[in-house]
Design an enzyme around this catalytic site. Structure first.
Site, PDB file in Angstrom:
ATOM      1  N   HIS A   1      63.487 -14.260  29.040  1.00  0.00           N
ATOM      2  CA  HIS A   1      62.058 -14.214  28.715  1.00  0.00           C
ATOM      3  C   HIS A   1      61.429 -15.589  28.525  1.00  0.00           C
ATOM      4  O   HIS A   1      60.216 -15.701  28.372  1.00  0.00           O
ATOM      5  CB  HIS A   1      61.813 -13.373  27.451  1.00  0.00           C
ATOM      6  CG  HIS A   1      62.210 -14.103  26.194  1.00  0.00           C
ATOM      7  ND1 HIS A   1      63.519 -14.214  25.801  1.00  0.00           N
ATOM      8  CD2 HIS A   1      61.471 -14.759  25.268  1.00  0.00           C
ATOM      9  CE1 HIS A   1      63.568 -14.915  24.684  1.00  0.00           C
ATOM     10  NE2 HIS A   1      62.350 -15.259  24.341  1.00  0.00           N
TER      11      HIS A   1
HETATM   12  C1  UD1 Z   1      57.872 -15.464  21.367  1.00  0.00           C
HETATM   13  C2  UD1 Z   1      58.395 -16.783  20.822  1.00  0.00           C
HETATM   14  C3  UD1 Z   1      59.804 -17.034  21.349  1.00  0.00           C
HETATM   15  C4  UD1 Z   1      60.710 -15.860  21.099  1.00  0.00           C
HETATM   16  C5  UD1 Z   1      60.077 -14.615  21.681  1.00  0.00           C
HETATM   17  C6  UD1 Z   1      60.912 -13.398  21.446  1.00  0.00           C
HETATM   18  C7  UD1 Z   1      56.675 -18.505  20.480  1.00  0.00           C
HETATM   19  C8  UD1 Z   1      56.166 -19.792  20.979  1.00  0.00           C
HETATM   20  N1  UD1 Z   1      57.574 -17.906  21.265  1.00  0.00           N
HETATM   21  O1  UD1 Z   1      57.738 -15.615  22.764  1.00  0.00           O
HETATM   22  O2  UD1 Z   1      60.337 -18.162  20.689  1.00  0.00           O
HETATM   23  O3  UD1 Z   1      61.959 -16.090  21.700  1.00  0.00           O
HETATM   24  O4  UD1 Z   1      58.790 -14.435  21.053  1.00  0.00           O
HETATM   25  O5  UD1 Z   1      60.362 -12.287  22.029  1.00  0.00           O
HETATM   26  O6  UD1 Z   1      56.302 -18.077  19.416  1.00  0.00           O
HETATM   27  N2  UD1 Z   1      53.604  -9.201  24.695  1.00  0.00           N
HETATM   28  C9  UD1 Z   1      53.444  -7.841  24.715  1.00  0.00           C
HETATM   29  N3  UD1 Z   1      53.709  -7.151  23.572  1.00  0.00           N
HETATM   30  C10 UD1 Z   1      54.106  -7.756  22.431  1.00  0.00           C
HETATM   31  C11 UD1 Z   1      54.246  -9.154  22.430  1.00  0.00           C
HETATM   32  C12 UD1 Z   1      54.007  -9.872  23.566  1.00  0.00           C
HETATM   33  O7  UD1 Z   1      53.094  -7.256  25.728  1.00  0.00           O
HETATM   34  O8  UD1 Z   1      54.349  -7.059  21.419  1.00  0.00           O
HETATM   35  C13 UD1 Z   1      53.354  -9.966  25.942  1.00  0.00           C
HETATM   36  C14 UD1 Z   1      51.959 -10.519  26.007  1.00  0.00           C
HETATM   37  O9  UD1 Z   1      51.511 -10.428  27.306  1.00  0.00           O
HETATM   38  C15 UD1 Z   1      52.117 -11.981  25.665  1.00  0.00           C
HETATM   39  C16 UD1 Z   1      53.535 -12.270  26.164  1.00  0.00           C
HETATM   40  O10 UD1 Z   1      54.254 -11.054  25.992  1.00  0.00           O
HETATM   41  O11 UD1 Z   1      51.173 -12.791  26.257  1.00  0.00           O
HETATM   42  C17 UD1 Z   1      54.201 -13.357  25.393  1.00  0.00           C
HETATM   43  O12 UD1 Z   1      54.142 -13.117  23.984  1.00  0.00           O
HETATM   44  P1  UD1 Z   1      54.102 -14.350  22.943  1.00  0.00           P
HETATM   45  O13 UD1 Z   1      54.147 -13.849  21.565  1.00  0.00           O
HETATM   46  O14 UD1 Z   1      53.014 -15.288  23.317  1.00  0.00           O
HETATM   47  O15 UD1 Z   1      55.433 -15.127  23.249  1.00  0.00           O
HETATM   48  P2  UD1 Z   1      56.876 -14.610  23.626  1.00  0.00           P
HETATM   49  O16 UD1 Z   1      57.143 -14.954  25.028  1.00  0.00           O
HETATM   50  O17 UD1 Z   1      57.102 -13.209  23.184  1.00  0.00           O
END
Ligand code: UD1
Length: 424
Positions: free
Chosen positions: A246
């Site tokens: 991811h």
């Molecule tokens: C975040 C953390 C990362 C961790 C990961 C675990 C930061 C910088 N990164 O990354 O260190 O390893 O979480 O999962 O804080 N999304 C959904 N549903 C959710 C959450 C996210 O659909 O419940 C999608 C959204 O499109 C979002 C993307 O995932 O834009 C990324 O989510 P985000 O929280 O920005 O970062 P992660 O890649 O999850």
């Protein structure tokens, strides 16, 4: 007996990897209070007579049932007292929104201590707010505890590395999981007095829930049990690999993601590869048209191509799993391939071979002591590393103090500070 005092703690969770790190701390606070209530004249944690009031704040960085709620249920975490409902956005917008909303909570609650865990955007956002807040004309602010301090990948292109460094530099208590953390903090000039080597609260969760995870039905659901004549006791688990990817650096560029998937061909030809995919990764697969590498388990229509002779050799894409199901799958896997931080540690504790699809790790103990190897992201690197981990008998040890008692050590340290009147 000393009069009972109450110290108010705010514990922050925001994203999936926070939940298993915070759960043991929340449980240790509850145990401390119960012990104190049952026998107020006996000594509770750290010899402290102080009742600890915990306010649990969920920033809402992760919000899907599969990325958040399920973990609260699996890990017995109580419902958050405050939910900031921030959601997804760019780094700047997400961090800023957490900061704005958390500032209001801090001013209302006026805690003595804010506990942040890990390295996600919510960790840094809340630590920064607590470091700059002022409750009165004297500039009174809560103290800040960072759980999982000192880890460094030395790669500032990783958003988590920025979060780690900045959080450590505003924290008052730095709770360190592995020896490299002590060295890193010393080299950055953090005074030794702030630093406590306590082990790993994520491993506290793993050890606390391992038995329950063994009762998960996920192996049956994914048809990973070899039935041998209907006698449950003689059933064995199929040989399979578990995959998670991811990291933006691995999945956000189509060429890099494609390269990694191609590097996994040998592995998926030799055994089933189960891939619970993060929402970010699922979006990228669709965006880059990479569906041909996967066999979906979620009822999506299977085209002619999927019914080809090679369909069973594809990677099996499944929805993100809860904590217990994932722990069960990890514990029975022949090899785990990942770009996650926490999974490198969990596999080390479980003695399961791990291949990390990254050029570096902020968790060197998993390579030095544990079962992890760094494959990099080249096709050949991934092929060679998965081959090596499947062929050789992997043996690793568990790093020092990853013994299920880390949250208690953290609480003892906090209580000692309370007694020294640094808190309250
Ligand atoms: C975040 C953390 C990362 C961790 C990961 C675990 C930061 C910088 N990164 O990354 O260190 O390893 O979480 O999962 O804080 N999304 C959904 N549903 C959710 C959450 C996210 O659909 O419940 C999608 C959204 O499109 C979002 C993307 O995932 O834009 C990324 O989510 P985000 O929280 O920005 O970062 P992660 O890649 O999850």
């Amino acid at each position: 007996m000393e009069p009972t005092k109450t110290a108010k703690i705010i514990t922050i969770v925001g994203a999936r990897p926070n939940f298993m790190k915070a759960a043991p701390i929340i449980a240790a606070i509850r145990n401390h209070n119960e012990r104190l209530a049952m026998s107020p004249d006996l000594e509770a944690a750290g010899g402290s007579h102080v009742t600890l009031q915990n306010v649990l704040v969920h920033t809402g960085q992760h919000y899907d049932e599969a990325m958040s709620d399920r973990f609260f249920a699996d890990l017995n975490i109580p419902k958050p007292d405050v939910h900031l409902g921030v959601g997804s956005d760019s780094h700047a917008a997400q961090t800023a929104e957490v900061m704005k909303r958390f500032e209001e909570v801090l001013l209302r609650e006026r805690p003595d201590l804010v506990v942040v865990v890990g390295d996600v955007n919510s960790t840094l956002a809340c630590a920064l707010v607590a470091a700059k807040i002022s409750f009165d004309a004297n500039g009174t602010r809560p103290l800040i505890a960072h759980v999982e301090a000192g880890l460094r990948s030395f790669d500032r292109g990783m958003p988590e590395e920025i979060n780690r460094i900045l959080t450590d530099h505003v924290a008052d208590f730095l709770f360190v999981t592995e020896e490299s953390g002590l060295r890193n903090l010393r080299e950055e000039g953090i005074p030794d007095g702030k630093v406590h080597f306590v082990g790993n609260t994520m491993i506290d969760s793993l050890l606390a829930f391992k038995e329950k995870a063994d009762g998960s039905k996920i192996l049956d659901k994914l048809s990973l049990r070899n039935r041998s004549g209907g006698h449950e006791s003689t059933d064995s688990t199929a040989r399979y690999a578990l995959l998670t990817l991811h990291r933006p650096s691995n999945v956000d560029q189509s060429a890099t993601f494609l390269n990694i998937l191609e590097g996994l061909d040998e592995l998926s030809n030799s055994c089933p590869v189960i891939f619970p995919a993060h929402p970010r990764t699922q979006k990228r697969i669709a965006e880059f048209g990479l569906e041909r590498f996967f066999r979906s388990e979620n009822g999506s229509p299977e085209g002619e191509q999927s019914r080809s002779a090679h369909a069973d050799r594809r990677i099996r894409l499944v929805e993100p799993l809860g904590y217990l199901d994932f722990l069960c799958l990890m514990g029975h896997a022949a090899v785990v391939v990942t770009d996650s931080g926490g999974i490198q540690e969990e596999t080390t504790c479980l003695g399961i071979p791990c291949v990390t699809v990254r050029e570096n790790t902020e968790r060197p103990a998993t390579v030095k002591v544990g079962t992890n190897i760094l494959a990099g992201t080249s096709k050949e690197g991934i092929r060679q590393a998965t081959r090596q981990q499947l062929e050789s008998k992997v043996s690793g040890a568990v790093p020092e103090a990853w013994d299920g008692k880390s949250a208690q050590r953290i609480l003892d340290a906090i209580c000692r500070e309370i007694e020294k009147k640094r808190l309250l």
